[in-house]
Scaffold this motif. Structure first.
Motif, mmCIF file in Angstrom:
data_model
loop_
_atom_site.group_PDB
_atom_site.id
_atom_site.type_symbol
_atom_site.label_atom_id
_atom_site.label_comp_id
_atom_site.label_asym_id
_atom_site.label_seq_id
_atom_site.Cartn_x
_atom_site.Cartn_y
_atom_site.Cartn_z
ATOM 1 N N TYR A 1 0.906 -1.006 -0.067
ATOM 2 C CA TYR A 1 0.181 0.252 -0.017
ATOM 3 C C TYR A 1 0.972 1.171 -0.131
ATOM 4 O O TYR A 1 0.592 2.427 -0.846
ATOM 5 C CB TYR A 1 -0.773 -0.085 1.122
ATOM 6 C CG TYR A 1 -1.808 0.960 1.142
ATOM 7 C CD1 TYR A 1 -2.863 1.331 0.174
ATOM 8 C CD2 TYR A 1 -1.538 2.225 2.146
ATOM 9 C CE1 TYR A 1 -3.659 2.498 0.214
ATOM 10 C CE2 TYR A 1 -2.518 3.177 2.091
ATOM 11 C CZ TYR A 1 -3.494 3.443 1.040
ATOM 12 O OH TYR A 1 -4.357 4.604 1.182
ATOM 13 N N THR B 1 -9.753 -3.826 -3.881
ATOM 14 C CA THR B 1 -9.139 -2.530 -3.382
ATOM 15 C C THR B 1 -8.560 -1.718 -4.630
ATOM 16 O O THR B 1 -8.230 -2.192 -5.662
ATOM 17 C CB THR B 1 -8.003 -2.622 -2.526
ATOM 18 O OG1 THR B 1 -7.398 -1.410 -2.214
ATOM 19 C CG2 THR B 1 -6.943 -3.465 -3.137
ATOM 20 N N ALA C 1 -6.836 0.427 -4.621
ATOM 21 C CA ALA C 1 -5.164 0.595 -4.656
ATOM 22 C C ALA C 1 -4.565 -0.058 -5.818
ATOM 23 O O ALA C 1 -3.457 -0.014 -6.267
ATOM 24 C CB ALA C 1 -4.465 0.308 -3.225
ATOM 25 N N TRP D 1 -4.617 -8.070 3.437
ATOM 26 C CA TRP D 1 -4.847 -6.735 3.237
ATOM 27 C C TRP D 1 -6.251 -6.314 3.797
ATOM 28 O O TRP D 1 -6.245 -5.297 4.347
ATOM 29 C CB TRP D 1 -5.282 -6.603 1.563
ATOM 30 C CG TRP D 1 -5.624 -5.248 1.143
ATOM 31 C CD1 TRP D 1 -6.586 -4.520 1.110
ATOM 32 C CD2 TRP D 1 -4.624 -4.230 0.452
ATOM 33 N NE1 TRP D 1 -6.365 -3.272 0.591
ATOM 34 C CE2 TRP D 1 -5.229 -2.972 0.259
ATOM 35 C CE3 TRP D 1 -3.140 -4.370 0.158
ATOM 36 C CZ2 TRP D 1 -4.348 -1.947 -0.355
ATOM 37 C CZ3 TRP D 1 -2.564 -3.281 -0.343
ATOM 38 C CH2 TRP D 1 -3.207 -2.088 -0.651
ATOM 39 N N LEU E 1 -6.480 -1.594 5.636
ATOM 40 C CA LEU E 1 -6.398 -0.838 4.402
ATOM 41 C C LEU E 1 -7.442 -0.908 3.643
ATOM 42 O O LEU E 1 -8.566 -1.507 3.791
ATOM 43 C CB LEU E 1 -5.378 -1.656 3.556
ATOM 44 C CG LEU E 1 -3.736 -1.937 4.460
ATOM 45 C CD1 LEU E 1 -2.941 -2.808 3.655
ATOM 46 C CD2 LEU E 1 -3.233 -0.355 4.510
#
Length: 179
Positions: free
Chosen positions: A30, A57, A59, A160, A165
């Motif tokens: 991350y 995610t 991300a 995760w 996160l």
């Protein structure tokens, strides 16, 4: 004899360093993706259907499955559909690098559900095929199943999703795999 023991010790150290070198924590992955102008490609290597039911995610840069579920072939031994390697995996990773102006030497971080069935193998496969800086997220998106107790079988530790996160149940259509 001392030389043999010393050589064995050095071999063990080299093996351990390689094993550590290929793995990153969810937090490290991350942090790297959040750096301005980060030179990293973060790839969710899960089948999109799994993402749909487990979570996602934003991300990650892109979803390129390492293994795909073949819903036309049943595996009696596993009691599930057969899974096969995505034949376009390497080309799709290269295309994602090219799209971002990145080279094959770029750090590529892969993430699956638990880190073991697709995360680590996909990073090893990438390394063996011209992408020397491929790594994977330890414990993947959800982490391993709890082995004992009232919550046995649930994925409520590490990974995760369990590390605080960012993630959610909605998929980003711009990042999802579409064959």
């Amino acid at each position: 004899m001392k030389r043999l023991i010393f050589a064995s010790f050095l071999s063990l150290l080299a093996f351990t360093a390689h094993a550590v070198d290929i793995a990153v924590t969810p937090q490290e992955a991350y942090r790297q993706t959040q750096q301005v102008e980060a030179k990293v490609l973060f790839v969710d290597v899960r089948d999109p259907v799994e993402i749909m039911f487990v979570g996602f995610t934003d991300a990650v840069d892109v979803n390129v499955p390492y293994l795909l579920v073949d819903r036309t072939v049943w595996d009696d031994a596993r009691g599930s559909y057969q899974v096969k390697q995505n034949s376009g995996f390497l080309a799709e990773i290269q295309a994602e690098l090219d799209k971002r102006g990145l080279s094959a030497d770029t750090e590529i971080i892969t993430m699956c559900r638990s880190g073991s069935e697709r995360g680590k193998p996909s990073a090893e496969f990438l390394r063996a095929n011209g992408f020397p800086n491929a790594r994977y997220v330890i414990d993947g998106f959800q982490g391993p199943s709890i082995k004992e107790g009232a919550q046995a079988g649930l994925r409520l530790q590490s990974g995760w999703q369990n590390s605080g996160l960012p993630w959610g149940s909605k998929m980003n259509p711009e990042k999802m795999y579409r064959p």
